[in-house]
Design a protein around this motif. Structure first.
Motif, PDB file in Angstrom:
ATOM      1  N   SER A   1     -71.875 -30.239 -41.532  1.00 32.60           N
ATOM      2  CA  SER A   1     -70.915 -30.628 -40.501  1.00 32.60           C
ATOM      3  C   SER A   1     -70.221 -31.922 -40.894  1.00 32.60           C
ATOM      4  CB  SER A   1     -71.640 -30.828 -39.167  1.00 32.60           C
ATOM      5  OG  SER A   1     -72.537 -31.944 -39.267  1.00 32.60           O
ATOM      6  N   ALA A   2     -69.220 -32.310 -40.118  1.00 30.32           N
ATOM      7  CA  ALA A   2     -68.520 -33.570 -40.382  1.00 30.32           C
ATOM      8  C   ALA A   2     -69.475 -34.747 -40.273  1.00 30.32           C
ATOM      9  CB  ALA A   2     -67.348 -33.732 -39.410  1.00 30.32           C
TER      10      ALA A   2
ATOM     11  N   ALA B   1     -64.625 -22.439 -42.185  1.00 26.32           N
ATOM     12  CA  ALA B   1     -63.305 -22.729 -42.768  1.00 26.32           C
ATOM     13  C   ALA B   1     -62.321 -23.107 -41.680  1.00 26.32           C
ATOM     14  CB  ALA B   1     -62.814 -21.508 -43.544  1.00 26.32           C
ATOM     15  N   ASP B   2     -62.810 -23.865 -40.679  1.00 30.45           N
ATOM     16  CA  ASP B   2     -61.949 -24.226 -39.550  1.00 30.45           C
ATOM     17  C   ASP B   2     -61.525 -25.697 -39.626  1.00 30.45           C
ATOM     18  OD1 ASP B   2     -64.427 -25.297 -38.973  1.00 30.45           O
ATOM     19  OD2 ASP B   2     -64.858 -23.897 -37.358  1.00 30.45           O
ATOM     20  N   ASP B   3     -61.609 -26.433 -38.509  1.00 28.40           N
ATOM     21  CA  ASP B   3     -61.010 -27.771 -38.436  1.00 28.40           C
ATOM     22  C   ASP B   3     -61.563 -28.749 -39.469  1.00 28.40           C
ATOM     23  OD1 ASP B   3     -59.508 -26.824 -36.377  1.00 28.40           O
ATOM     24  OD2 ASP B   3     -60.708 -27.726 -34.790  1.00 28.40           O
TER      25      ASP B   3
ATOM     26  N   ILE C   1     -61.191 -31.920 -44.606  1.00 29.64           N
ATOM     27  CA  ILE C   1     -61.873 -32.388 -45.808  1.00 29.64           C
ATOM     28  C   ILE C   1     -61.298 -31.757 -47.072  1.00 29.64           C
ATOM     29  CG2 ILE C   1     -63.720 -30.654 -45.923  1.00 29.64           C
ATOM     30  CD1 ILE C   1     -64.276 -34.438 -46.250  1.00 29.64           C
ATOM     31  N   SER C   2     -60.757 -30.544 -46.960  1.00 31.36           N
ATOM     32  CA  SER C   2     -60.268 -29.845 -48.151  1.00 31.36           C
ATOM     33  C   SER C   2     -58.955 -30.412 -48.672  1.00 31.36           C
ATOM     34  CB  SER C   2     -60.118 -28.351 -47.857  1.00 31.36           C
ATOM     35  OG  SER C   2     -59.121 -28.117 -46.881  1.00 31.36           O
ATOM     36  N   ARG C   3     -58.313 -31.295 -47.900  1.00 31.76           N
ATOM     37  CA  ARG C   3     -57.098 -31.944 -48.416  1.00 31.76           C
ATOM     38  C   ARG C   3     -57.405 -32.776 -49.654  1.00 31.76           C
ATOM     39  NH1 ARG C   3     -55.679 -34.054 -42.401  1.00 31.76           N
ATOM     40  NH2 ARG C   3     -55.175 -32.018 -41.483  1.00 31.76           N
TER      41      ARG C   3
END
Length: 561
Positions: free
Chosen positions: A253-254, A280-282, A287-289
């Protein structure tokens, strides 16, 4: 080292401090009964290992030769104790393991009445807890012959919400107060990928399956930062005590990501963590940026995978089967996504450069995920080393697709010995041939990454190795093993908890075996698993755990030469 109530004694901490105080440029462990795997994945023996002050291995071999080669090295004598590479758990849940230790456990209950007694006792012991949380119950082990209901909890605790997950984490049991707070009633619809169990009148029974659990999870107060830190500290200690030097966290998780990065930066992460972003949501979008985190610089933390879910679990009949359950012909389980939606999620994560690891238990779910991976470019699949987590029940004809598509089966040997009392009832005699079928994968050349799914199962890797080799319970049942033709050899089981687990995380060049240039991650244990009877493997105890050439756990101090 941070002390918690279950932590090391003050004496042990003093010993650890003294070890670090006399560190020199090179340290040699000698007179060891050492085992590791070479680059050809063959088991080799050694009795000495040398590592430098950066924590990297400089030599592995025979004591006499290495003493001449490194005459100034600080020498630590193991007096014949067995030394192994640090073991790797390829599927676990780190924060959940820590939180679990402070919650109610019903794991060893044998009747519903015993479970009710535990719930009542816990409520009396902790009157200030706003929610009673925990679980690990398994109705298969009870005498009731049914799933429990809210009324069963209400009979002993009705003034506070109670929320108890099943042992597999894919179903949970609520009392009436918890359902009231979540607004669950007769007219509440089943969410996509979930099910609210109902009685003959259509009223919720208190049993929620898979995505339906989110209805109650949403109203449980989140853990505080202090609570999460305590959970992480407790989990790291448990993992080090178990002989694990690396784990793959199957759903970061974040909040967990923030803590893992902080602990890694401050040299407090005493177990390496290979993270899978939860969904693969918020959080993934944010984070994937930055793209995958391949390493924090010291290889303590990586976040380069995404964890998706295709279905539920076999025990709660949430696993998605291609045909109805043999013991419940009215259901085939639950697929969480349509085929096109799942394929789109896989592609979304893969296109951003992430390894995609998908939970799939049932044969229908596994086929859906294999189809989703098949739609990706072949070269990308090979490079990414995508995985199916659990790969538990498959149509026999689908198993070769793991090899042809370059998909890694990430499997948990303890699930076989835990499920053997009910698995064949669920799927029948024919479908069980493709279930927990480790030998079929190994025979075709697939690399299996082994884990435990802690805290669903024990994090103790020797329990997993024992299950992989014997396919028997720790009590020795059944005598000749459950479908023993699918068992692993001891070397194969050792490999799937070391080098092949490392491979499944793109880390086979830095950990997984004891070779020059790799991190000095190793453990010392109290007996030689390659010479004792296989049925005793689960009894092995860890004496010391070393990470990057430093002791992170020990039951006894090493002897200086």
């Amino acid at each position: 080292m941070i002390l918690i109530k279950t932590g090391l004694s003050l004496i042990a901490v003093t010993v650890l401090m003294s070890i670090s105080a006399y560190a020199t440029a090179d340290t040699m462990i000698e007179n060891a009964n050492g085992y590791t795997l070479n680059r050809q994945q063959k088991l080799i023996r050694f009795d000495a290992i040398v590592f430098d002050d950066s924590g990297k291995i400089t030599a592995v071999g025979r004591s006499k030769k290495l003493i001449r080669q490194f005459p100034l090295a600080q020498r630590i004598n193991l007096h014949g104790k067995t030394l192994l590479p640090g073991l790797i758990d390829a599927h676990g849940h780190v924060l959940a393991l820590g939180h679990h230790q402070a919650q109610l456990s019903l794991r060893d209950t044998r009747t519903l009445a015993e479970a009710q007694g535990r719930i009542s006792d816990h409520a009396q012991r902790f009157p200030s807890q706003l929610w009673i949380l925990g679980g690990e119950w398994n109705q298969v082990n009870w005498d009731s012959g049914r799933f429990p209901t809210a009324h069963d909890i209400d009979a002993v605790v009705s003034d506070r919400p109670v929320w108890l997950s099943r042992v597999d984490g894919h179903a949970a049991w609520a009392n009436s107060r918890a359902m009231q707070l979540a607004g669950i009633g007769r007219d509440t619809p089943d969410p996509v990928g979930g099910k609210i169990e109902r009685d003959a009148q259509g009223n919720p029974t208190g049993m929620l399956i898979d995505n339906a659990m989110d209805l109650i999870q949403a109203v449980i107060p989140p853990a505080s930062d202090a609570g999460n830190r305590m959970a992480l500290d407790a989990a790291l200690l448990t993992l080090a005590q178990s002989g694990l030097t690396s784990v793959h966290d199957a759903g970061v998780s974040a909040e967990a990501d923030r803590l893992f990065r902080e602990y890694a930066a401050n040299a407090k992460l005493s177990v390496r963590i290979y993270g899978m972003i939860s969904g693969a949501d918020d959080f993934f979008e944010r984070i994937s940026r930055e793209g995958p985190l391949l390493s924090d610089g010291q290889d303590r933390y990586a976040l380069r995978a995404v964890k998706l879910f295709a279905d539920g679990a076999l025990g709660s009949r949430g696993a998605a089967l291609a045909a109805p359950y043999s013991d419940a012909p009215d259901t085939s389980g639950l697929l969480f996504q349509t085929k096109s939606a799942m394929a789109a999620m896989i592609k979304k994560a893969a296109d951003k450069g992430y390894q995609v690891n998908v939970h799939a238990i049932g044969d229908a779910a596994n086929r859906q995920i294999l189809d989703g991976f098949a739609a990706l470019p072949a070269a990308e699949r090979t490079a990414a080393r995508h995985r199916i987590e659990h790969a538990q029940v498959l149509a026999v004809e689908d198993i070769p697709r793991f090899k042809s598509l370059n998909i890694i089966p990430s499997m948990q040997p303890l699930h076989a010995t835990s499920d053997m009392t009910m698995a064949e009832q669920r799927v029948g005699h024919e479908r069980i041939k493709g279930a927990y079928a480790w030998r079929r994968y190994l025979k075709q050349g697939s690399r299996i990454a082994c884990g435990s799914d802690f805290p669903v199962e024990s994090a103790n890797p020797f329990w997993g190795i024992h299950a992989a080799v014997t396919r028997r319970s720790r009590d020795g049942e059944p005598l000749h093993g459950w479908y023993a033709d699918q068992a692993m050899t001891l070397t194969e089981a050792f490999r799937c908890f070391t080098l092949d687990a490392a491979y499944a995380a793109h880390q086979e060049n830095i950990i997984g075996s004891l070779e020059k240039g790799k991190w000095a991650d190793f453990i010392v244990v109290d007996r030689d698993m390659f010479t004792i009877p296989a049925q005793q493997i689960h009894q092995i105890q860890v004496v010391q755990t070393w990470l990057a050439g430093k002791v992170v756990y020990q039951n006894e101090a090493p002897s200086l030469k």
